[in-house]
Design a protein around this motif. Structure first.
Motif, PDB file in Angstrom:
ATOM      1  N   PRO A  98       0.823  -1.216   0.000  1.00  0.00           N
ATOM      2  CA  PRO A  98       0.000   0.000   0.000  1.00  0.00           C
ATOM      3  C   PRO A  98       0.854   1.262   0.000  1.00  0.00           C
ATOM      4  CG  PRO A  98      -0.765  -1.578   1.649  1.00  0.00           C
ATOM      5  CD  PRO A  98       0.571  -2.051   1.182  1.00  0.00           C
ATOM      6  N   TYR A  99       0.289   2.310  -0.531  1.00  0.00           N
ATOM      7  CA  TYR A  99       0.893   3.639  -0.505  1.00  0.00           C
ATOM      8  C   TYR A  99       0.414   4.374   0.750  1.00  0.00           C
ATOM      9  CZ  TYR A  99       2.903   3.747  -5.242  1.00  0.00           C
ATOM     10  OH  TYR A  99       3.682   3.529  -6.350  1.00  0.00           O
ATOM     11  N   PRO A 100       1.076   5.460   1.127  1.00  0.00           N
ATOM     12  CA  PRO A 100       0.556   6.285   2.230  1.00  0.00           C
ATOM     13  C   PRO A 100      -0.848   6.779   1.902  1.00  0.00           C
ATOM     14  CG  PRO A 100       2.802   6.935   1.658  1.00  0.00           C
ATOM     15  CD  PRO A 100       2.351   5.987   0.593  1.00  0.00           C
ATOM     16  N   VAL A 101      -1.687   6.920   2.911  1.00  0.00           N
ATOM     17  CA  VAL A 101      -3.027   7.450   2.665  1.00  0.00           C
ATOM     18  C   VAL A 101      -2.950   8.953   2.456  1.00  0.00           C
ATOM     19  CG1 VAL A 101      -4.185   5.609   3.950  1.00  0.00           C
ATOM     20  CG2 VAL A 101      -3.554   7.735   5.129  1.00  0.00           C
ATOM     21  N   GLU A 102      -3.956   9.484   1.774  1.00  0.00           N
ATOM     22  CA  GLU A 102      -3.985  10.895   1.424  1.00  0.00           C
ATOM     23  C   GLU A 102      -4.878  11.644   2.411  1.00  0.00           C
ATOM     24  OE1 GLU A 102      -3.869  13.139  -2.828  1.00  0.00           O
ATOM     25  OE2 GLU A 102      -5.472  11.678  -2.542  1.00  0.00           O
ATOM     26  N   ILE A 103      -4.308  12.620   3.090  1.00  0.00           N
ATOM     27  CA  ILE A 103      -5.052  13.406   4.075  1.00  0.00           C
ATOM     28  C   ILE A 103      -5.617  14.678   3.457  1.00  0.00           C
ATOM     29  CG2 ILE A 103      -4.950  14.589   6.295  1.00  0.00           C
ATOM     30  CD1 ILE A 103      -4.656  11.547   6.487  1.00  0.00           C
ATOM     31  N   ILE A 104      -4.772  15.455   2.820  1.00  0.00           N
ATOM     32  CA  ILE A 104      -5.207  16.617   2.038  1.00  0.00           C
ATOM     33  C   ILE A 104      -4.795  16.335   0.596  1.00  0.00           C
ATOM     34  CG2 ILE A 104      -4.924  19.078   1.640  1.00  0.00           C
ATOM     35  CD1 ILE A 104      -4.453  19.456   4.587  1.00  0.00           C
ATOM     36  N   PRO A 105      -5.763  16.186  -0.309  1.00  0.00           N
ATOM     37  CA  PRO A 105      -5.466  15.749  -1.676  1.00  0.00           C
ATOM     38  C   PRO A 105      -4.311  16.495  -2.325  1.00  0.00           C
ATOM     39  CG  PRO A 105      -7.831  15.841  -1.352  1.00  0.00           C
ATOM     40  CD  PRO A 105      -7.205  16.411  -0.103  1.00  0.00           C
ATOM     41  N   TYR A 121       0.297  13.475   2.934  1.00  0.00           N
ATOM     42  CA  TYR A 121       0.105  12.029   3.012  1.00  0.00           C
ATOM     43  C   TYR A 121       0.559  11.535   4.380  1.00  0.00           C
ATOM     44  CZ  TYR A 121      -0.654  12.124  -2.021  1.00  0.00           C
ATOM     45  OH  TYR A 121      -1.160  12.384  -3.268  1.00  0.00           O
ATOM     46  N   LEU A 122      -0.015  10.412   4.793  1.00  0.00           N
ATOM     47  CA  LEU A 122       0.279   9.813   6.090  1.00  0.00           C
ATOM     48  C   LEU A 122       0.704   8.367   5.874  1.00  0.00           C
ATOM     49  CD1 LEU A 122       0.146   9.586   9.228  1.00  0.00           C
ATOM     50  CD2 LEU A 122      -2.327   9.197   8.978  1.00  0.00           C
ATOM     51  N   GLY A 123       1.907   8.024   6.363  1.00  0.00           N
ATOM     52  CA  GLY A 123       2.385   6.677   6.098  1.00  0.00           C
ATOM     53  C   GLY A 123       3.306   6.143   7.171  1.00  0.00           C
ATOM     54  N   ASN A 124       4.025   5.076   6.820  1.00  0.00           N
ATOM     55  CA  ASN A 124       4.944   4.446   7.762  1.00  0.00           C
ATOM     56  C   ASN A 124       6.385   4.596   7.280  1.00  0.00           C
ATOM     57  OD1 ASN A 124       5.436   2.374   5.814  1.00  0.00           O
ATOM     58  ND2 ASN A 124       3.663   1.232   6.557  1.00  0.00           N
ATOM     59  N   PHE A 125       7.314   4.106   8.092  1.00  0.00           N
ATOM     60  CA  PHE A 125       8.732   4.293   7.801  1.00  0.00           C
ATOM     61  C   PHE A 125       9.143   3.602   6.502  1.00  0.00           C
ATOM     62  CE2 PHE A 125      13.291   3.449   8.298  1.00  0.00           C
ATOM     63  CZ  PHE A 125      13.745   4.727   8.630  1.00  0.00           C
ATOM     64  N   SER A 126       8.597   2.413   6.280  1.00  0.00           N
ATOM     65  CA  SER A 126       8.925   1.677   5.058  1.00  0.00           C
ATOM     66  C   SER A 126       8.509   2.463   3.817  1.00  0.00           C
ATOM     67  CB  SER A 126       8.230   0.309   5.085  1.00  0.00           C
ATOM     68  OG  SER A 126       8.428  -0.382   3.869  1.00  0.00           O
ATOM     69  N   GLN A 127       7.332   3.056   3.853  1.00  0.00           N
ATOM     70  CA  GLN A 127       6.864   3.850   2.716  1.00  0.00           C
ATOM     71  C   GLN A 127       7.730   5.091   2.516  1.00  0.00           C
ATOM     72  OE1 GLN A 127       2.908   4.304   4.229  1.00  0.00           O
ATOM     73  NE2 GLN A 127       2.081   2.580   3.057  1.00  0.00           N
ATOM     74  N   GLN A 135      10.220   4.825  -5.078  1.00  0.00           N
ATOM     75  CA  GLN A 135       9.154   4.855  -6.072  1.00  0.00           C
ATOM     76  C   GLN A 135       7.942   5.612  -5.547  1.00  0.00           C
ATOM     77  OE1 GLN A 135       9.537   3.611  -9.311  1.00  0.00           O
ATOM     78  NE2 GLN A 135       7.709   4.884  -9.594  1.00  0.00           N
ATOM     79  N   ILE A 136       7.633   5.400  -4.258  1.00  0.00           N
ATOM     80  CA  ILE A 136       6.519   6.116  -3.639  1.00  0.00           C
ATOM     81  C   ILE A 136       6.801   7.608  -3.601  1.00  0.00           C
ATOM     82  CG2 ILE A 136       5.341   6.526  -1.429  1.00  0.00           C
ATOM     83  CD1 ILE A 136       5.312   3.519  -0.998  1.00  0.00           C
ATOM     84  N   GLN A 137       8.036   7.983  -3.243  1.00  0.00           N
ATOM     85  CA  GLN A 137       8.393   9.401  -3.217  1.00  0.00           C
ATOM     86  C   GLN A 137       8.204  10.026  -4.599  1.00  0.00           C
ATOM     87  OE1 GLN A 137       9.111  10.201   0.099  1.00  0.00           O
ATOM     88  NE2 GLN A 137       8.727   8.001   0.168  1.00  0.00           N
ATOM     89  N   SER A 191       5.612   7.702  10.835  1.00  0.00           N
ATOM     90  CA  SER A 191       6.293   7.142  12.002  1.00  0.00           C
ATOM     91  C   SER A 191       6.626   5.699  11.646  1.00  0.00           C
ATOM     92  CB  SER A 191       5.413   7.237  13.251  1.00  0.00           C
ATOM     93  OG  SER A 191       4.133   6.686  13.026  1.00  0.00           O
ATOM     94  N   LYS A 192       7.157   4.945  12.585  1.00  0.00           N
ATOM     95  CA  LYS A 192       7.636   3.607  12.234  1.00  0.00           C
ATOM     96  C   LYS A 192       6.536   2.736  11.642  1.00  0.00           C
ATOM     97  CE  LYS A 192      10.275  -0.353  13.889  1.00  0.00           C
ATOM     98  NZ  LYS A 192      11.035  -0.960  15.000  1.00  0.00           N
ATOM     99  N   LEU A 193       5.387   2.644  12.345  1.00  0.00           N
ATOM    100  CA  LEU A 193       4.277   1.825  11.852  1.00  0.00           C
ATOM    101  C   LEU A 193       3.180   2.666  11.201  1.00  0.00           C
ATOM    102  CD1 LEU A 193       3.929  -0.743  14.783  1.00  0.00           C
ATOM    103  CD2 LEU A 193       5.187  -1.012  12.626  1.00  0.00           C
ATOM    104  N   GLY A 194       3.204   3.961  11.453  1.00  0.00           N
ATOM    105  CA  GLY A 194       2.220   4.841  10.844  1.00  0.00           C
ATOM    106  C   GLY A 194       0.835   4.766  11.445  1.00  0.00           C
ATOM    107  N   ILE A 195       0.730   4.349  12.713  1.00  0.00           N
ATOM    108  CA  ILE A 195      -0.598   4.220  13.312  1.00  0.00           C
ATOM    109  C   ILE A 195      -0.771   5.009  14.609  1.00  0.00           C
ATOM    110  CG2 ILE A 195      -1.046   1.969  12.273  1.00  0.00           C
ATOM    111  CD1 ILE A 195      -0.354   0.672  14.916  1.00  0.00           C
ATOM    112  N   SER A 196       0.309   5.490  15.209  1.00  0.00           N
ATOM    113  CA  SER A 196       0.171   6.183  16.490  1.00  0.00           C
ATOM    114  C   SER A 196       0.774   7.587  16.437  1.00  0.00           C
ATOM    115  CB  SER A 196       0.832   5.365  17.608  1.00  0.00           C
ATOM    116  OG  SER A 196       0.689   6.007  18.856  1.00  0.00           O
ATOM    117  N   ARG A 197       2.092   7.696  16.473  1.00  0.00           N
ATOM    118  CA  ARG A 197       2.723   9.014  16.577  1.00  0.00           C
ATOM    119  C   ARG A 197       2.435   9.907  15.366  1.00  0.00           C
ATOM    120  NH1 ARG A 197       8.557   6.553  17.671  1.00  0.00           N
ATOM    121  NH2 ARG A 197       7.550   4.936  16.398  1.00  0.00           N
TER     122      ARG A 197
END
Length: 312
Positions: free
Chosen positions: A157-164, A168-174, A179-181, A245-251
């Motif tokens: 998955p790609y980072p989710v889009e917060i403001i089109p 974007y909001l994602g995790n460390f791997s992303q 390619q994602i960048q 953040s590392k997992l993209g779910i908290s911080r």
């Protein structure tokens, strides 16, 4: 019986990029994405995982493997339908009545009307159809027709889009994926973790590194003003920002919520609900939630949200 609802391209993008432990696309009852364009258009390219709806005369033949009663999201698209105005004005008439009146419905709407009789859930019509979605997210175009379960398990998955087109909001791997960048045209990072990413290191104008542990002792409050200022500046410059953040779910989720509270001058509750809709598995820890409540008081002059609610 379900209802027809317009789905913005950003909403479909975020639906495609939801995760639990793996991509949610691997879940058989998560998403039914249907393409009602001509066969040659579908074969030329379509949105990943989309299945083509065939027609027999004026009848739409829904894929036999689809059980709409069990599907969370059913999204239909054609080339460019962008409004439900006609269908809403004539929602008491059947399709034959519409044709007699000389009204022309988009193929997605015609198909969607059939699907509403098969489910009690909303049927989503993609606003702007394939043309708009593929223009915004060209990297989600494909010619691949059959997806094996193991391929969906491995889907990244790609980072989710917060403001089109902006945040974007994602995790460390992303954040470490070049390619994602490139695909998202990321120009700045907000790194809310202890890890150091490979992009923009040493460039204070393009990287804000907020070093907080993923623990109940994490203190993000001292950084929130700087965070908001950094994002505001980059939005003014037209830069695309990835917050992670590392997992993209908290911080990182707490950071995004804090920014939306600042930008929109809105409550924690409202910002929370918006981010939760964009990223279903977000889960800031209780300490961060308490700090967001204090931030709400700074932004709005009072603590309004009741965080004792189990929602938080």
């Amino acid at each position: 019986m379900g209802e027809l609802v317009l789905c913005e391209p950003t909403e479909l993008y975020n639906i495609l990029n939801q995760v639990s432990k793996l991509s949610r696309l691997a879940e058989p009852n998560y998403l039914c994405l249907l393409d009602v364009r001509a066969k040659w258009e579908y074969d030329e390219s379509h949105v990943i995982t989309a299945r083509r709806v065939k027609q027999k005369g004026k009848e739409y033949l829904i894929p036999e493997s689809v059980d709409l009663e069990c599907v969370k999201y059913c999204v239909v698209y054609d080339s460019n339908t962008s409004s439900l105005d006609v269908i809403l004005e004539n929602n008491n008439d059947d399709s034959s009545d519409d044709l007699e009146q000389g009204l022309v419905l988009g193929a997605a709407i015609e198909c969607g009307r059939v699907l509403t009789h098969l489910t009690c859930h909303p049927v989503y019509i993609l606003r702007g159809g394939y043309e708009r979605f593929s223009a915004m997210y060209h990297f989600f175009r494909t010619q691949k027709i059959i997806w094996m379960p193991q391929e969906l398990d491995a889907f990244q998955p790609y980072p989710v889009e917060i403001i089109p087109g902006s945040i974007y909001l994602g995790n460390f791997s992303q954040a470490c994926n070049p390619q994602i960048q490139k695909d998202l045209k990321i120009k700045a990072h907000v790194n809310v973790s202890m890890e150091t990413g490979p992009f923009f290191v040493g460039d204070a104008d393009r990287l804000l590194h907020i070093q907080v542990e993923d623990s109940l002792e994490a203190n993000i409050s001292p950084f929130l003003r700087h965070l908001c200022h950094f994002i505001d500046i980059h939005l003014e410059l037209g830069s695309v920002i990835l917050v992670f953040s590392k997992l993209g779910i908290s911080r990182s989720c707490a950071a995004i919520i804090a920014y939306l509270m600042h930008q929109q001058e809105q409550t924690l509750k409202r910002s929370w609900a918006y981010v939760k809709k964009c990223k279903g598995n977000m889960s800031p820890n209780r300490s961060l939630v308490s700090q967001l409540l204090l931030w709400e008081k700074i932004v709005l002059g009072d603590s309004i949200t009741d965080i004792s609610d189990l929602l938080y």
